[in-house]
Design a protein around this motif. Sequence first.
Motif, PDB file in Angstrom:
ATOM      1  N   GLN A   8       0.938  -1.337   0.016  1.00 55.72           N
ATOM      2  CA  GLN A   8       0.149  -0.025  -0.055  1.00 55.72           C
ATOM      3  C   GLN A   8       0.912   1.368  -0.081  1.00 55.72           C
ATOM      4  OE1 GLN A   8      -2.672   0.409   3.077  1.00 55.72           O
ATOM      5  NE2 GLN A   8      -3.813   1.980   2.337  1.00 55.72           N
ATOM      6  N   GLU A   9       1.996   1.115   0.511  1.00 53.87           N
ATOM      7  CA  GLU A   9       3.050   2.484   0.738  1.00 53.87           C
ATOM      8  C   GLU A   9       3.490   2.620  -0.869  1.00 53.87           C
ATOM      9  OE1 GLU A   9       6.949   3.633   2.795  1.00 53.87           O
ATOM     10  OE2 GLU A   9       5.620   2.566   4.240  1.00 53.87           O
ATOM     11  N   TYR A  10       3.890   1.640  -1.201  1.00 50.00           N
ATOM     12  CA  TYR A  10       4.582   1.739  -2.367  1.00 50.00           C
ATOM     13  C   TYR A  10       3.360   2.244  -3.556  1.00 50.00           C
ATOM     14  CZ  TYR A  10       6.146   0.453  -7.187  1.00 50.00           C
ATOM     15  OH  TYR A  10       6.589   0.535  -8.448  1.00 50.00           O
ATOM     16  N   LEU A  60       1.012   4.316  -2.864  1.00 52.37           N
ATOM     17  CA  LEU A  60       0.751   5.820  -2.634  1.00 52.37           C
ATOM     18  C   LEU A  60       1.879   6.490  -3.068  1.00 52.37           C
ATOM     19  CD1 LEU A  60      -0.758   8.007  -1.243  1.00 52.37           C
ATOM     20  CD2 LEU A  60       0.359   7.398   0.756  1.00 52.37           C
ATOM     21  N   LYS A  61       3.275   6.132  -3.026  1.00 48.98           N
ATOM     22  CA  LYS A  61       4.447   6.888  -3.314  1.00 48.98           C
ATOM     23  C   LYS A  61       4.243   6.850  -5.077  1.00 48.98           C
ATOM     24  CE  LYS A  61       9.374   6.878  -3.047  1.00 48.98           C
ATOM     25  NZ  LYS A  61      10.731   6.276  -2.460  1.00 48.98           N
TER      26      LYS A  61
END
Length: 93
Positions: free
Chosen positions: A1-3, A5-6
Amino acid sequence: QEYFLKSYIETRAVEIANYIVENNATVRQAAKQFGISKSTVHKDITNADRLLRIDPELAAKARHILDQQVRTHIRGGLATREKYLHLPHVHAG
């Protein structure tokens, strides 16, 4: 999920920069086009960790356009100030 968003933010930064360069667009115009705030446009274009790392040439072009607009805006404001400094003061009475 963080990837994700980035990746989304980086993609958006490139799209915004391309829009600014291709249309000589202002921050306000870009914000309206992408449905985001003016501060987000500023962050995407000027934050060294976003656009500069992805595409330094595009970052420089977009930054140059925005810098020119700021200088023009300031010059216009100074010219208006100068104009009104030399007008006779009229008091309502």
